[in-house]
Design a protein around this motif. Structure first.
Motif, PDB file in Angstrom:
ATOM      1  N   GLU A  17      35.781 -56.619  14.247  1.00  0.00           N
ATOM      2  CA  GLU A  17      35.096 -57.554  15.133  1.00  0.00           C
ATOM      3  C   GLU A  17      33.918 -56.829  15.754  1.00  0.00           C
ATOM      4  O   GLU A  17      34.014 -55.649  16.099  1.00  0.00           O
ATOM      5  CB  GLU A  17      36.035 -58.070  16.226  1.00  0.00           C
ATOM      6  CG  GLU A  17      37.184 -58.903  15.694  1.00  0.00           C
ATOM      7  CD  GLU A  17      38.144 -59.374  16.776  1.00  0.00           C
ATOM      8  OE1 GLU A  17      38.948 -60.274  16.482  1.00  0.00           O
ATOM      9  OE2 GLU A  17      38.088 -58.832  17.903  1.00  0.00           O
ATOM     10  N   SER A  18      32.803 -57.561  15.902  1.00  0.00           N
ATOM     11  CA  SER A  18      31.593 -56.942  16.425  1.00  0.00           C
ATOM     12  C   SER A  18      30.824 -57.928  17.280  1.00  0.00           C
ATOM     13  O   SER A  18      30.742 -59.113  16.958  1.00  0.00           O
ATOM     14  CB  SER A  18      30.710 -56.467  15.268  1.00  0.00           C
ATOM     15  OG  SER A  18      29.453 -56.008  15.738  1.00  0.00           O
ATOM     16  N   THR A  19      30.252 -57.423  18.363  1.00  0.00           N
ATOM     17  CA  THR A  19      29.302 -58.231  19.105  1.00  0.00           C
ATOM     18  C   THR A  19      27.965 -58.199  18.371  1.00  0.00           C
ATOM     19  O   THR A  19      27.710 -57.316  17.549  1.00  0.00           O
ATOM     20  CB  THR A  19      29.121 -57.705  20.539  1.00  0.00           C
ATOM     21  OG1 THR A  19      28.536 -56.391  20.483  1.00  0.00           O
ATOM     22  CG2 THR A  19      30.451 -57.648  21.268  1.00  0.00           C
ATOM     23  N   THR A  20      27.117 -59.135  18.675  1.00  0.00           N
ATOM     24  CA  THR A  20      25.844 -59.249  17.971  1.00  0.00           C
ATOM     25  C   THR A  20      24.694 -58.628  18.747  1.00  0.00           C
ATOM     26  O   THR A  20      23.541 -58.726  18.330  1.00  0.00           O
ATOM     27  CB  THR A  20      25.522 -60.721  17.683  1.00  0.00           C
ATOM     28  OG1 THR A  20      25.552 -61.455  18.923  1.00  0.00           O
ATOM     29  CG2 THR A  20      26.533 -61.310  16.722  1.00  0.00           C
ATOM     30  N   SER A  21      24.990 -57.993  19.865  1.00  0.00           N
ATOM     31  CA  SER A  21      23.950 -57.349  20.655  1.00  0.00           C
ATOM     32  C   SER A  21      23.240 -56.283  19.828  1.00  0.00           C
ATOM     33  O   SER A  21      23.832 -55.641  18.963  1.00  0.00           O
ATOM     34  CB  SER A  21      24.559 -56.708  21.902  1.00  0.00           C
ATOM     35  OG  SER A  21      23.642 -55.834  22.523  1.00  0.00           O
ATOM     36  N   GLY A  22      21.980 -56.072  20.136  1.00  0.00           N
ATOM     37  CA  GLY A  22      21.219 -55.056  19.423  1.00  0.00           C
ATOM     38  C   GLY A  22      21.157 -53.731  20.149  1.00  0.00           C
ATOM     39  O   GLY A  22      20.391 -52.849  19.768  1.00  0.00           O
ATOM     40  N   GLY A  23      21.953 -53.553  21.211  1.00  0.00           N
ATOM     41  CA  GLY A  23      21.918 -52.320  21.982  1.00  0.00           C
ATOM     42  C   GLY A  23      22.607 -51.176  21.273  1.00  0.00           C
ATOM     43  O   GLY A  23      23.039 -51.296  20.127  1.00  0.00           O
ATOM     44  N   PRO A  24      22.728 -50.029  21.953  1.00  0.00           N
ATOM     45  CA  PRO A  24      23.448 -48.890  21.380  1.00  0.00           C
ATOM     46  C   PRO A  24      24.867 -49.298  20.980  1.00  0.00           C
ATOM     47  O   PRO A  24      25.468 -50.182  21.596  1.00  0.00           O
ATOM     48  CB  PRO A  24      23.469 -47.876  22.526  1.00  0.00           C
ATOM     49  CG  PRO A  24      22.335 -48.277  23.418  1.00  0.00           C
ATOM     50  CD  PRO A  24      22.227 -49.758  23.304  1.00  0.00           C
ATOM     51  N   ALA A  25      25.390 -48.652  19.945  1.00  0.00           N
ATOM     52  CA  ALA A  25      26.682 -49.069  19.386  1.00  0.00           C
ATOM     53  C   ALA A  25      27.833 -48.225  19.917  1.00  0.00           C
ATOM     54  O   ALA A  25      27.718 -47.009  20.060  1.00  0.00           O
ATOM     55  CB  ALA A  25      26.638 -48.992  17.864  1.00  0.00           C
ATOM     56  N   ILE A  26      28.939 -48.906  20.181  1.00  0.00           N
ATOM     57  CA  ILE A  26      30.204 -48.272  20.563  1.00  0.00           C
ATOM     58  C   ILE A  26      31.262 -48.767  19.593  1.00  0.00           C
ATOM     59  O   ILE A  26      31.385 -49.978  19.365  1.00  0.00           O
ATOM     60  CB  ILE A  26      30.613 -48.642  22.000  1.00  0.00           C
ATOM     61  CG1 ILE A  26      29.538 -48.220  23.005  1.00  0.00           C
ATOM     62  CG2 ILE A  26      31.952 -48.017  22.361  1.00  0.00           C
ATOM     63  CD1 ILE A  26      29.747 -48.806  24.383  1.00  0.00           C
ATOM     64  N   VAL A  27      32.034 -47.846  19.019  1.00  0.00           N
ATOM     65  CA  VAL A  27      33.113 -48.215  18.113  1.00  0.00           C
ATOM     66  C   VAL A  27      34.436 -47.793  18.741  1.00  0.00           C
ATOM     67  O   VAL A  27      34.611 -46.631  19.140  1.00  0.00           O
ATOM     68  CB  VAL A  27      32.958 -47.554  16.730  1.00  0.00           C
ATOM     69  CG1 VAL A  27      34.118 -47.962  15.822  1.00  0.00           C
ATOM     70  CG2 VAL A  27      31.628 -47.946  16.097  1.00  0.00           C
ATOM     71  N   LEU A  76      29.510 -43.152  29.359  1.00  0.00           N
ATOM     72  CA  LEU A  76      28.635 -43.937  28.492  1.00  0.00           C
ATOM     73  C   LEU A  76      27.255 -44.196  29.084  1.00  0.00           C
ATOM     74  O   LEU A  76      26.285 -44.427  28.339  1.00  0.00           O
ATOM     75  CB  LEU A  76      29.288 -45.287  28.185  1.00  0.00           C
ATOM     76  CG  LEU A  76      30.541 -45.267  27.308  1.00  0.00           C
ATOM     77  CD1 LEU A  76      31.159 -46.664  27.262  1.00  0.00           C
ATOM     78  CD2 LEU A  76      30.229 -44.777  25.891  1.00  0.00           C
ATOM     79  N   LYS A  77      27.148 -44.156  30.402  1.00  0.00           N
ATOM     80  CA  LYS A  77      25.918 -44.600  31.071  1.00  0.00           C
ATOM     81  C   LYS A  77      24.654 -43.956  30.506  1.00  0.00           C
ATOM     82  O   LYS A  77      23.682 -44.675  30.200  1.00  0.00           O
ATOM     83  CB  LYS A  77      26.033 -44.349  32.567  1.00  0.00           C
ATOM     84  CG  LYS A  77      24.858 -44.925  33.359  1.00  0.00           C
ATOM     85  CD  LYS A  77      25.093 -44.770  34.867  1.00  0.00           C
ATOM     86  CE  LYS A  77      23.928 -45.377  35.645  1.00  0.00           C
ATOM     87  NZ  LYS A  77      24.139 -45.238  37.108  1.00  0.00           N
ATOM     88  N   PRO A  78      24.579 -42.632  30.312  1.00  0.00           N
ATOM     89  CA  PRO A  78      23.337 -42.052  29.784  1.00  0.00           C
ATOM     90  C   PRO A  78      23.014 -42.508  28.362  1.00  0.00           C
ATOM     91  O   PRO A  78      21.842 -42.520  27.967  1.00  0.00           O
ATOM     92  CB  PRO A  78      23.606 -40.542  29.817  1.00  0.00           C
ATOM     93  CG  PRO A  78      24.757 -40.360  30.751  1.00  0.00           C
ATOM     94  CD  PRO A  78      25.578 -41.594  30.637  1.00  0.00           C
ATOM     95  N   MET A  79      24.037 -42.877  27.595  1.00  0.00           N
ATOM     96  CA  MET A  79      23.832 -43.254  26.193  1.00  0.00           C
ATOM     97  C   MET A  79      23.545 -44.749  26.012  1.00  0.00           C
ATOM     98  O   MET A  79      23.143 -45.175  24.931  1.00  0.00           O
ATOM     99  CB  MET A  79      25.056 -42.860  25.363  1.00  0.00           C
ATOM    100  CG  MET A  79      25.177 -41.346  25.215  1.00  0.00           C
ATOM    101  SD  MET A  79      26.710 -40.835  24.391  1.00  0.00           S
ATOM    102  CE  MET A  79      27.842 -40.761  25.768  1.00  0.00           C
ATOM    103  N   LEU A  80      23.751 -45.540  27.065  1.00  0.00           N
ATOM    104  CA  LEU A  80      23.537 -46.986  26.967  1.00  0.00           C
ATOM    105  C   LEU A  80      22.189 -47.409  27.549  1.00  0.00           C
ATOM    106  O   LEU A  80      21.901 -48.604  27.627  1.00  0.00           O
ATOM    107  CB  LEU A  80      24.665 -47.733  27.681  1.00  0.00           C
ATOM    108  CG  LEU A  80      26.069 -47.538  27.108  1.00  0.00           C
ATOM    109  CD1 LEU A  80      27.056 -48.442  27.819  1.00  0.00           C
ATOM    110  CD2 LEU A  80      26.086 -47.806  25.607  1.00  0.00           C
ATOM    111  N   ARG A  81      21.380 -46.459  27.936  1.00  0.00           N
ATOM    112  CA  ARG A  81      20.066 -46.799  28.499  1.00  0.00           C
ATOM    113  C   ARG A  81      19.131 -47.286  27.415  1.00  0.00           C
ATOM    114  O   ARG A  81      19.189 -46.844  26.285  1.00  0.00           O
ATOM    115  CB  ARG A  81      19.463 -45.580  29.201  1.00  0.00           C
ATOM    116  CG  ARG A  81      20.203 -45.224  30.483  1.00  0.00           C
ATOM    117  CD  ARG A  81      19.672 -43.919  31.066  1.00  0.00           C
ATOM    118  NE  ARG A  81      20.384 -43.597  32.286  1.00  0.00           N
ATOM    119  CZ  ARG A  81      20.351 -42.400  32.864  1.00  0.00           C
ATOM    120  NH1 ARG A  81      19.632 -41.435  32.318  1.00  0.00           N
ATOM    121  NH2 ARG A  81      21.018 -42.175  33.969  1.00  0.00           N
TER     122      ARG A  81
END
Length: 278
Positions: free
Chosen positions: A21-31, A273-278
């Motif tokens: 399952e995946s969200t369709t957001s184009g932001g940084p990816a988290i698995v 996660l905060k620094p990697m989700l900018r």
């Protein structure tokens, strides 16, 4: 809170398929990588939260689990994950794993380092490290003895719960009944669906225990104070071997720390996660 759409699909991997399952957001990816004998649903709470951050959030059933294919031969879980990233067009991701999921995350960081931008490792397993805790060894032996016995599947699952839900420091009645039932139902469904793959083929791994110093991405390692000595020592080894790794020990929790202490787990993960989700 970002509104997101979730898609569900399967991708072909060498000799099988993976459900995700995946969200369709184009932001940084988290698995999100689940623990052994469980499935992607163990991340329900975190998946919902992370999907709202704007990050592209993916969770999947590892081979031999959930709605993915039953093991039918040799395979490498880290190569399965790399194939999933290829199929979903994710060049790089933060990997968040628990137990066996952490084991896959570490192996992926070593074998496909260009695909990994960070690791959050909860109750971590490490490939190349054997179990030594007498509590775990006893239940593993009794679990294997249950195979083929009358009510063997039920007994097999109960030993899983004793090891990885209750832990060595609690009795079953000391654990939240709803959590224990949730884990029992998931493990029982997994055993029923994938029993034919038990012991089939060779699991190819990276031998991460002797290679942890090679990891060069940010690492957060979390463990529960009530977990087995094997898991606690795994967490300590990662923290002391990976340059710059941060180690957080969560009190009043055993192995399933994201479900037992979600507020504390989520807060630590959000900070990481905060620094990697900018």
């Amino acid at each position: 809170m970002t509104h997101t759409t979730v898609t569900a699909a399967s991708v072909l991997v060498n000799g099988g398929h993976l459900f995700y399952e995946s969200t369709t957001s184009g932001g940084p990816a988290i698995v999100l990588l689940h623990g052994g004998m469980l499935d992607l649903r163990m991340w329900d709470e975190q998946f919902t939260w992370l999907a709202g951050t704007g990050a592209r959030t993916i969770r999947y059933d590892a081979r031999g689990h959930g709605r993915s294919s039953t093991v039918a031969g040799d395979f490498a879980p880290h190569d399965d994950l790399a194939a999933l990233l290829d199929a979903t067009e994710v060049p790089q991701a933060v990997l968040v794993g628990l137990s066996g999921g952490s084991r896959i995350a570490l192996d992926t960081a070593l074998t496909h380092p260009d695909r990994v931008m960070g690791l959050a490792l909860a109750s971590p397993g490490i490939s190349g490290r054997e179990f030594t805790d007498p509590f775990v060894l006893d239940h593993l032996t009794r679990q294997l003895d249950a195979i083929g016995a009358p009510d063997g599947a039920q007994i097999y699952v109960e030993h899983f719960l004793r090891m990885w839900v209750d832990g060595p420091n609690r009795r079953p009645e000391d654990v939240d009944a709803a959590l224990r039932e949730r884990m029992r139902a998931a493990a029982a469904a997994n055993v029923a669906r994938h029993a034919a793959g038990l012991g089939v083929g060779t699991l190819r791994e990276a031998g991460a225990a002797g290679r942890l110093a090679e990891i060069g991405v940010p690492v957060l390692v979390l463990d529960g104070a009530l977990d087995s000595t094997d898991i606690l020592s795994n967490a300590e080894l990662i923290a002391s071997s990976v340059p710059g790794a941060r180690h957080v020990r969560i009190p009043s929790a055993a192995h399933m720390i994201n479900l037992e202490r979600p507020a504390l787990f989520d807060a630590e993960l959000a900070t990481f996660l905060k620094p990697m989700l900018r």
